[in-house]
Motif scaffolding. Structure first.
Motif, PDB file in Angstrom:
ATOM      1  N   MET A 124       0.370  -1.371  -0.027  1.00 51.54           N
ATOM      2  CA  MET A 124      -0.151   0.079  -0.169  1.00 51.54           C
ATOM      3  C   MET A 124       1.234   1.393   0.232  1.00 51.54           C
ATOM      4  N   HIS A 125       0.713   2.119  -0.737  1.00 54.03           N
ATOM      5  CA  HIS A 125       1.081   3.116  -0.821  1.00 54.03           C
ATOM      6  C   HIS A 125      -0.086   4.754  -0.573  1.00 54.03           C
ATOM      7  N   LEU A 126       0.379   4.862   0.282  1.00 55.05           N
ATOM      8  CA  LEU A 126       0.333   6.103   0.781  1.00 55.05           C
ATOM      9  C   LEU A 126       0.783   7.933   0.598  1.00 55.05           C
ATOM     10  N   GLN A 127       0.618   9.077  -0.069  1.00 50.92           N
ATOM     11  CA  GLN A 127       0.917   9.860  -0.511  1.00 50.92           C
ATOM     12  C   GLN A 127       0.151  11.539  -0.523  1.00 50.92           C
ATOM     13  N   CYS A 128       0.838  12.221  -0.176  1.00 51.82           N
ATOM     14  CA  CYS A 128       0.436  13.524   0.495  1.00 51.82           C
ATOM     15  C   CYS A 128       0.423  14.197  -0.790  1.00 51.82           C
ATOM     16  N   ASP A 129       0.211  15.291  -0.850  1.00 55.22           N
ATOM     17  CA  ASP A 129       0.445  16.486  -2.015  1.00 55.22           C
ATOM     18  C   ASP A 129       1.900  17.316  -1.556  1.00 55.22           C
ATOM     19  N   ASP A 130       2.550  17.548  -3.183  1.00 55.73           N
ATOM     20  CA  ASP A 130       4.235  18.390  -2.463  1.00 55.73           C
ATOM     21  C   ASP A 130       3.371  19.406  -1.513  1.00 55.73           C
ATOM     22  N   SER A 149       0.440   4.012  12.492  1.00 49.48           N
ATOM     23  CA  SER A 149       0.930   5.535  12.554  1.00 49.48           C
ATOM     24  C   SER A 149       2.140   5.564  12.697  1.00 49.48           C
ATOM     25  N   LYS A 150       3.176   4.369  13.181  1.00 54.23           N
ATOM     26  CA  LYS A 150       4.589   4.887  13.338  1.00 54.23           C
ATOM     27  C   LYS A 150       4.893   4.965  11.724  1.00 54.23           C
ATOM     28  N   ALA A 151       4.628   3.677  11.393  1.00 53.09           N
ATOM     29  CA  ALA A 151       5.593   4.148   9.665  1.00 53.09           C
ATOM     30  C   ALA A 151       4.695   5.277   9.094  1.00 53.09           C
ATOM     31  N   CYS A 152       4.111   5.746   9.531  1.00 56.16           N
ATOM     32  CA  CYS A 152       3.552   7.184   8.005  1.00 56.16           C
ATOM     33  C   CYS A 152       3.317   8.495   8.345  1.00 56.16           C
ATOM     34  N   GLN A 153       2.982   8.477   9.861  1.00 55.90           N
ATOM     35  CA  GLN A 153       2.492   9.741  10.154  1.00 55.90           C
ATOM     36  C   GLN A 153       3.956  10.506  10.629  1.00 55.90           C
ATOM     37  N   GLY A 154       3.691  11.880  10.205  1.00 54.87           N
ATOM     38  CA  GLY A 154       4.486  12.546   9.938  1.00 54.87           C
ATOM     39  C   GLY A 154       5.363  12.450   8.894  1.00 54.87           C
ATOM     40  N   LYS A 155       5.508  12.117   7.721  1.00 56.48           N
ATOM     41  CA  LYS A 155       5.934  11.462   6.553  1.00 56.48           C
ATOM     42  C   LYS A 155       4.787  11.868   5.037  1.00 56.48           C
ATOM     43  N   GLY A 156       5.938  12.069   4.431  1.00 62.27           N
ATOM     44  CA  GLY A 156       5.592  12.930   3.200  1.00 62.27           C
ATOM     45  C   GLY A 156       4.330  11.814   2.194  1.00 62.27           C
ATOM     46  N   LEU A 198       0.918  -7.958   4.724  1.00 62.66           N
ATOM     47  CA  LEU A 198       1.838  -9.236   5.086  1.00 62.66           C
ATOM     48  C   LEU A 198       0.990  -9.313   6.512  1.00 62.66           C
ATOM     49  N   ASN A 199       1.305 -10.783   6.356  1.00 64.17           N
ATOM     50  CA  ASN A 199       1.490 -11.029   8.238  1.00 64.17           C
ATOM     51  C   ASN A 199       2.304 -10.756   8.953  1.00 64.17           C
ATOM     52  N   SER A 200       3.010 -10.887   8.407  1.00 67.45           N
ATOM     53  CA  SER A 200       4.486 -10.787   9.777  1.00 67.45           C
ATOM     54  C   SER A 200       4.796  -9.072  10.137  1.00 67.45           C
ATOM     55  N   ALA A 201       3.922  -8.351   9.318  1.00 67.06           N
ATOM     56  CA  ALA A 201       3.754  -6.829   9.154  1.00 67.06           C
ATOM     57  C   ALA A 201       2.945  -6.230  10.502  1.00 67.06           C
ATOM     58  N   PHE A 202       2.428  -7.519  10.900  1.00 61.51           N
ATOM     59  CA  PHE A 202       1.138  -6.686  11.448  1.00 61.51           C
ATOM     60  C   PHE A 202       0.946  -8.140  12.844  1.00 61.51           C
ATOM     61  N   SER A 250       3.451  21.302   4.811  1.00 63.87           N
ATOM     62  CA  SER A 250       4.645  21.183   5.836  1.00 63.87           C
ATOM     63  C   SER A 250       5.874  21.458   5.187  1.00 63.87           C
ATOM     64  N   SER A 251       6.817  21.963   5.977  1.00 59.92           N
ATOM     65  CA  SER A 251       7.856  22.339   5.494  1.00 59.92           C
ATOM     66  C   SER A 251       8.507  21.784   5.164  1.00 59.92           C
ATOM     67  N   THR A 252       9.130  20.628   5.618  1.00 53.54           N
ATOM     68  CA  THR A 252       9.553  19.575   5.675  1.00 53.54           C
ATOM     69  C   THR A 252       8.808  18.040   5.041  1.00 53.54           C
ATOM     70  N   THR A 253       9.471  17.078   4.023  1.00 52.77           N
ATOM     71  CA  THR A 253       9.150  16.140   3.893  1.00 52.77           C
ATOM     72  C   THR A 253       9.684  14.626   3.801  1.00 52.77           C
ATOM     73  N   SER A 254       9.168  13.580   4.191  1.00 51.11           N
ATOM     74  CA  SER A 254      10.375  11.862   4.401  1.00 51.11           C
ATOM     75  C   SER A 254       8.581  11.140   3.861  1.00 51.11           C
ATOM     76  N   SER A 255       9.758  10.385   3.658  1.00 50.85           N
ATOM     77  CA  SER A 255       8.459   8.985   3.021  1.00 50.85           C
ATOM     78  C   SER A 255       9.826   7.589   4.412  1.00 50.85           C
ATOM     79  N   SER A 256       8.711   7.006   4.356  1.00 50.51           N
ATOM     80  CA  SER A 256       9.109   5.428   5.029  1.00 50.51           C
ATOM     81  C   SER A 256       8.485   4.472   4.551  1.00 50.51           C
ATOM     82  N   GLN A 257       8.850   3.344   4.917  1.00 53.40           N
ATOM     83  CA  GLN A 257       8.156   1.874   4.517  1.00 53.40           C
ATOM     84  C   GLN A 257       8.067   1.011   6.322  1.00 53.40           C
TER      85      GLN A 257
END
Length: 317
Positions: free
Chosen positions: A227-233, A270-277, A284-288, A309-316
């Motif tokens: 699943m890919h989540l992405q906000c606007d620039d 929330s841990k993987a995505c919050q605060g990220k662009g 995957l079962n193991s991821a949960f 936000s003034s800065t953005t980042s990505s996470s997996q």
């Protein structure tokens, strides 16, 4: 004055008769050649020199508008038209061309033209045809003396950034039913809510495939959907409003937990995505933390909020 009043009454009756006689067939191919007008005796009375009999006159439809033929919505051609200044207290006018200039909103967010104050017509920006706008919707139970705006109506129309320049953008409207052009606005829009729903049975992301995978039919089983989540620039994921790995129900902004649900879904997403662009979550079962319900195809449903936000980042995950 009496003659003018009679002429006005005749015109009104003509309009009503035309609507009554030909409204049932006012569209279709070759409309301009198919039985235009109405049959019967038509006379204009009240003139000093007698009456005018229109019974033997030929009737026809006018196809297109002179303004369209002259292309007054184009920047160069617009200057050749005879425009008059409009005052804010002017009464709404039907079948009227309007012209104005506007500056593009700052930033890179999508731009929308808010025509909620207008009725029905067409719009052009810098010569580009946005299309028809129609902000009024008739209610299902019909309408007598009422406002045609239904609960659902479209008032905002997208303007591609590539059509705009920094300033002096030409906006031309042809309004058919009347409106308030001084209340038109141009706004930049940003996505505030994003949703996604991906299951174990979905194909993996195309970027994870190699040329040989398209030949090997078993390659799909060797890769994990994501699943890919992405906000606007310029925006980041400010919060995760909903997350459920299992058998979630509903659709975006109406998600609910199903009978199968991994309790740590919200915390992990929330841990993987919050605060990220942007972020990527592996289905995957193991991821949960394990399989929440064996023998059932699991799905991850997520609803997230985006904020500037003034800065953005990505996470997996």
């Amino acid at each position: 004055m009496a003659g003018l009043m009679n002429l006005g009454q005749i015109v009104t009756r003509l309009e009503k008769t035309i609507h009554g006689e030909i409204a049932a067939g006012n569209y279709g191919a070759f409309l301009e050649k198919d039985g235009a007008g109405f049959k019967g005796q038509v006379k204009l009375t009240g003139f000093k020199n007698g009456e005018i009999d229109l019974s033997e006159y030929s009737w026809t439809y006018q196809v297109g508008l002179r303004g369209e033929f002259q292309k007054i919505y184009m920047i160069d051609e617009s200057e050749k038209a005879e425009w008059t200044d409009l005052t804010p207290d002017a009464s709404p006018s039907t079948f009227t061309w309007y012209k104005t200039f506007f500056d593009a909103p700052n930033g890179e967010n999508p731009v929308a033209l808010d025509l909620g104050s207008m009725g029905k017509g067409q719009a052009w920006v810098n010569g580009h045809h946005i299309g028809r706008y129609w902000t009024r919707v008739a209610p299902k139970d019909g309408c007598g003396k009422c406002d045609y705006r239904g609960h659902y109506h479209t008032s905002k129309y997208h303007i591609p950034r590539s059509w705009l320049q920094a300033s002096n953008n030409l906006l031309v409207l042809f309004e058919e039913t009347g409106g308030k052009p001084f209340e038109i606005s141009v706004k930049s829009r940003s996505t505030q809510t994003i949703c996604a729903e991906v299951s174990e049975s979905h194909y993996p992301s195309l970027q994870n495939w190699s040329p040989s995978d398209f030949i090997d039919q078993n390659s799909k089983n060797k890769m994990t959907p994501e699943m890919h989540l992405q906000c606007d620039d310029g925006h980041t994921i400010s919060s995760i409003e909903f997350a459920s790995y299992g058998t979630p129900q509903g659709s975006c902004q109406m998600f609910s937990q199903g009978q199968c649900h991994a309790p740590n879904s919200l915390a992990l997403v929330s841990k993987a995505c919050q605060g990220k662009g942007s972020c990527v979550i592996r289905i995957l079962n193991s991821a949960f933390g394990g399989d929440p319900c064996r023998g059932i195809v699991k799905t991850l449903a997520v609803e997230a909020k985006c904020a500037p936000s003034s800065t953005t980042s990505s996470s997996q995950l």
